[in-house]
Design an enzyme around this catalytic site. Structure first.
Site, PDB file in Angstrom:
ATOM      1  N   SER A  16       0.840  -1.199   0.000  1.00 19.23           N
ATOM      2  CA  SER A  16       0.000   0.000   0.000  1.00 19.23           C
ATOM      3  C   SER A  16       0.874   1.247   0.000  1.00 19.23           C
ATOM      4  O   SER A  16       1.699   1.444   0.905  1.00 19.23           O
ATOM      5  CB  SER A  16      -0.893   0.012   1.241  1.00 19.23           C
ATOM      6  OG  SER A  16      -1.349   1.321   1.461  1.00 19.23           O
ATOM      7  N   HIS A  40      -1.436  -1.468  -4.194  1.00 20.06           N
ATOM      8  CA  HIS A  40      -2.669  -1.043  -3.531  1.00 20.06           C
ATOM      9  C   HIS A  40      -2.651   0.475  -3.388  1.00 20.06           C
ATOM     10  O   HIS A  40      -1.726   1.053  -2.815  1.00 20.06           O
ATOM     11  CB  HIS A  40      -2.749  -1.712  -2.158  1.00 20.06           C
ATOM     12  CG  HIS A  40      -4.034  -1.492  -1.423  1.00 20.06           C
ATOM     13  ND1 HIS A  40      -5.186  -2.189  -1.702  1.00 20.06           N
ATOM     14  CD2 HIS A  40      -4.333  -0.657  -0.397  1.00 20.06           C
ATOM     15  CE1 HIS A  40      -6.151  -1.798  -0.876  1.00 20.06           C
ATOM     16  NE2 HIS A  40      -5.666  -0.859  -0.070  1.00 20.06           N
ATOM     17  N   ASP A  42      -4.605   3.667  -1.929  1.00 19.96           N
ATOM     18  CA  ASP A  42      -5.624   4.063  -0.954  1.00 19.96           C
ATOM     19  C   ASP A  42      -6.153   5.454  -1.254  1.00 19.96           C
ATOM     20  O   ASP A  42      -5.434   6.441  -1.112  1.00 19.96           O
ATOM     21  CB  ASP A  42      -5.039   4.021   0.457  1.00 19.96           C
ATOM     22  CG  ASP A  42      -4.931   2.606   0.968  1.00 19.96           C
ATOM     23  OD1 ASP A  42      -5.953   1.893   0.950  1.00 19.96           O
ATOM     24  OD2 ASP A  42      -3.828   2.212   1.378  1.00 19.96           O
ATOM     25  N   MET A  44      -8.705   8.324  -0.229  1.00 25.55           N
ATOM     26  CA  MET A  44      -9.502   8.785   0.924  1.00 25.55           C
ATOM     27  C   MET A  44     -10.041  10.173   0.637  1.00 25.55           C
ATOM     28  O   MET A  44      -9.308  11.027   0.119  1.00 25.55           O
ATOM     29  CB  MET A  44      -8.632   8.815   2.174  1.00 25.55           C
ATOM     30  CG  MET A  44      -8.011   7.462   2.496  1.00 25.55           C
ATOM     31  SD  MET A  44      -7.146   7.514   4.060  1.00 25.55           S
ATOM     32  CE  MET A  44      -6.407   5.882   4.103  1.00 25.55           C
ATOM     33  N   HIS A  73      -8.450   1.218  -3.729  1.00 24.00           N
ATOM     34  CA  HIS A  73      -9.353   1.070  -2.590  1.00 24.00           C
ATOM     35  C   HIS A  73      -9.995   2.424  -2.327  1.00 24.00           C
ATOM     36  O   HIS A  73      -9.342   3.339  -1.823  1.00 24.00           O
ATOM     37  CB  HIS A  73      -8.517   0.573  -1.388  1.00 24.00           C
ATOM     38  CG  HIS A  73      -9.276   0.461  -0.118  1.00 24.00           C
ATOM     39  ND1 HIS A  73      -8.641   0.295   1.099  1.00 24.00           N
ATOM     40  CD2 HIS A  73     -10.608   0.453   0.149  1.00 24.00           C
ATOM     41  CE1 HIS A  73      -9.549   0.215   2.053  1.00 24.00           C
ATOM     42  NE2 HIS A  73     -10.745   0.321   1.511  1.00 24.00           N
ATOM     43  N   MET A  75     -12.012   4.693  -0.408  1.00 20.10           N
ATOM     44  CA  MET A  75     -12.642   5.017   0.876  1.00 20.10           C
ATOM     45  C   MET A  75     -13.325   6.358   0.691  1.00 20.10           C
ATOM     46  O   MET A  75     -12.833   7.417   1.106  1.00 20.10           O
ATOM     47  CB  MET A  75     -11.564   5.052   1.975  1.00 20.10           C
ATOM     48  CG  MET A  75     -11.056   3.664   2.315  1.00 20.10           C
ATOM     49  SD  MET A  75      -9.481   3.665   3.168  1.00 20.10           S
ATOM     50  CE  MET A  75      -8.374   3.653   1.778  1.00 20.10           C
ATOM     51  N   MET A 143     -11.657  -5.453   5.885  1.00 23.41           N
ATOM     52  CA  MET A 143     -10.736  -4.536   6.573  1.00 23.41           C
ATOM     53  C   MET A 143     -10.374  -5.124   7.935  1.00 23.41           C
ATOM     54  O   MET A 143     -11.256  -5.503   8.711  1.00 23.41           O
ATOM     55  CB  MET A 143     -11.380  -3.164   6.770  1.00 23.41           C
ATOM     56  CG  MET A 143     -11.588  -2.354   5.492  1.00 23.41           C
ATOM     57  SD  MET A 143     -10.071  -2.056   4.548  1.00 23.41           S
ATOM     58  CE  MET A 143      -9.070  -1.119   5.724  1.00 23.41           C
ATOM     59  N   ASP A 181      -6.655  -6.083   4.721  1.00 26.94           N
ATOM     60  CA  ASP A 181      -5.986  -4.783   4.656  1.00 26.94           C
ATOM     61  C   ASP A 181      -5.998  -4.149   6.039  1.00 26.94           C
ATOM     62  O   ASP A 181      -7.074  -3.879   6.589  1.00 26.94           O
ATOM     63  CB  ASP A 181      -6.750  -3.908   3.644  1.00 26.94           C
ATOM     64  CG  ASP A 181      -6.145  -2.526   3.454  1.00 26.94           C
ATOM     65  OD1 ASP A 181      -5.062  -2.254   4.006  1.00 26.94           O
ATOM     66  OD2 ASP A 181      -6.781  -1.724   2.735  1.00 26.94           O
TER      67      ASP A 181
HETATM   68  C1  DX5 Z   1      -6.102   1.884   5.792  1.00 24.71           C
HETATM   69  C2  DX5 Z   1      -5.726   1.577   4.372  1.00 24.71           C
HETATM   70  C3  DX5 Z   1      -4.645   0.569   4.283  1.00 24.71           C
HETATM   71  C4  DX5 Z   1      -3.362   1.010   4.918  1.00 24.71           C
HETATM   72  C5  DX5 Z   1      -2.749  -0.155   5.556  1.00 24.71           C
HETATM   73  O1  DX5 Z   1      -7.192   2.722   5.821  1.00 24.71           O
HETATM   74  O2  DX5 Z   1      -6.837   1.066   3.651  1.00 24.71           O
HETATM   75  O3  DX5 Z   1      -4.441   0.104   2.965  1.00 24.71           O
HETATM   76  O4  DX5 Z   1      -2.442   1.540   4.013  1.00 24.71           O
HETATM   77  O5  DX5 Z   1      -1.618   0.261   6.227  1.00 24.71           O
HETATM   78  P1  DX5 Z   1      -0.902  -0.669   7.292  1.00 24.71           P
HETATM   79  O6  DX5 Z   1      -0.403  -1.878   6.529  1.00 24.71           O
HETATM   80  O7  DX5 Z   1       0.187   0.170   7.815  1.00 24.71           O
HETATM   81  O8  DX5 Z   1      -1.928  -1.063   8.311  1.00 24.71           O
HETATM   82 ZN    ZN Z   2      -6.447   0.037   1.668  1.00 19.85          ZN
END
Ligand code: DX5
Ligand code: ZN
Length: 232
Positions: A16, A40, A42, A44, A73, A75, A143, A181
């Site tokens: 990620s 991956h 992320d 947000m 992903h 969010m 998650m 994740d």
């Molecule tokens: C969290 C993200 C993850 C995050 C995981 O909201 O969706 O993908 O990057 O990070 P680690 O591996 O540090 O928990």
């Molecule tokens: Zn993620």
């Protein structure tokens, strides 16, 4: 390194970018490109989660530097407004959260755009929320932390849900990937693999390490013999 998602159910490691240096993303991708399966990403929106990260322009820029499969992903409260932009930017799969609703519509839209469609569930969202959509999914994301931030502790209490998803996929002969994740490192990855996960997202365990490629290999080594297939 390939945009092919690989066989559903095969072991895949997805670093990620959230824990990478945002000022050197292409370099970060290069550090893991030869040892990982997916990347991956992320996304947000500062609404569904209290953090703001990457959008389609960054995905488009990364696409110029990488031929990896981009596992995005989302969010976001309104992912439907951005699916087309992510597809155009070079996303390969988009995962939306079941908590935001309009799930059937969003999954259909992913497929219409040529994206692999994923559905994510927060740690406290029950299996029953995702069950009606299993047959439409290319990926289920359980998650193992509450989304929003990297570096949180793995929530082992999610593992029974992971097992339940795996059992349901197998019973129905569905070929979706099952991703975990949050808080994934060699040890927690093994626990998640034993519960039936086959895609392992790791942020801080990989990009927080001195040598991200070695950290990726360590997770893979911990998983050998627990699930699915071989190297990319
Ligand atoms: C969290 C993200 C993850 C995050 C995981 O909201 O969706 O993908 O990057 O990070 P680690 O591996 O540090 O928990
Ligand atoms: Zn993620």
């Amino acid at each position: 390194m390939s945009r092919d998602p690989g066989a559903p159910g095969a072991l895949k490691i997805a670093p990620s970018l959230l824990s990478a240096d945002f000022g050197n993303l292409a370099e970060a991708v290069g550090e893991v490109a030869n040892v990982c399966d997916w990347l991956h990403v992320d996304v947000m929106d500062a609404h569904f989660v209290p953090n703001l990260t990457i959008g389609p322009p960054v995905v488009a820029s990364l696409r110029k530097h990488s031929g990896l499969y981009f596992d995005c992903h989302l969010m976001m409260t309104d992912p439907g407004d951005y699916l087309e932009a992510f597809a155009r930017a070079g996303a390969d799969g988009c995962t939306v959260h079941v908590e935001v609703g309009r799930t059937g519509e969003l999954l259909q839209e992913c497929h219409a755009l040529g994206l692999r469609a994923g559905l994510a569930a927060n740690p406290d969202t029950p299996f029953e929320a995702i069950e009606p959509f299993l047959h439409e999914l290319d990926l289920v994301l359980c998650m193992t932390v509450f989304p929003g931030f990297g570096g949180q502790e793995f929530m082992a209490e999610v593992l029974p849900k992971v097992s339940r998803v795996r059992r349901s996929l197998d019973e129905r002969h569905l070929a979706a990937d099952l991703e975990v994740d949050g808080g994934i490192d060699p040890e927690t990855a093994r626990a998640a693999a034993a519960a039936g996960a086959n895609v392992f997202v790791a942020g801080s365990a990989i990009f927080g390490a001195e040598r991200p490629w070695e950290a990726t290999e360590e997770i893979r080594a911990a998983l050998v013999g627990t699930t699915g297939a071989a190297r990319p």
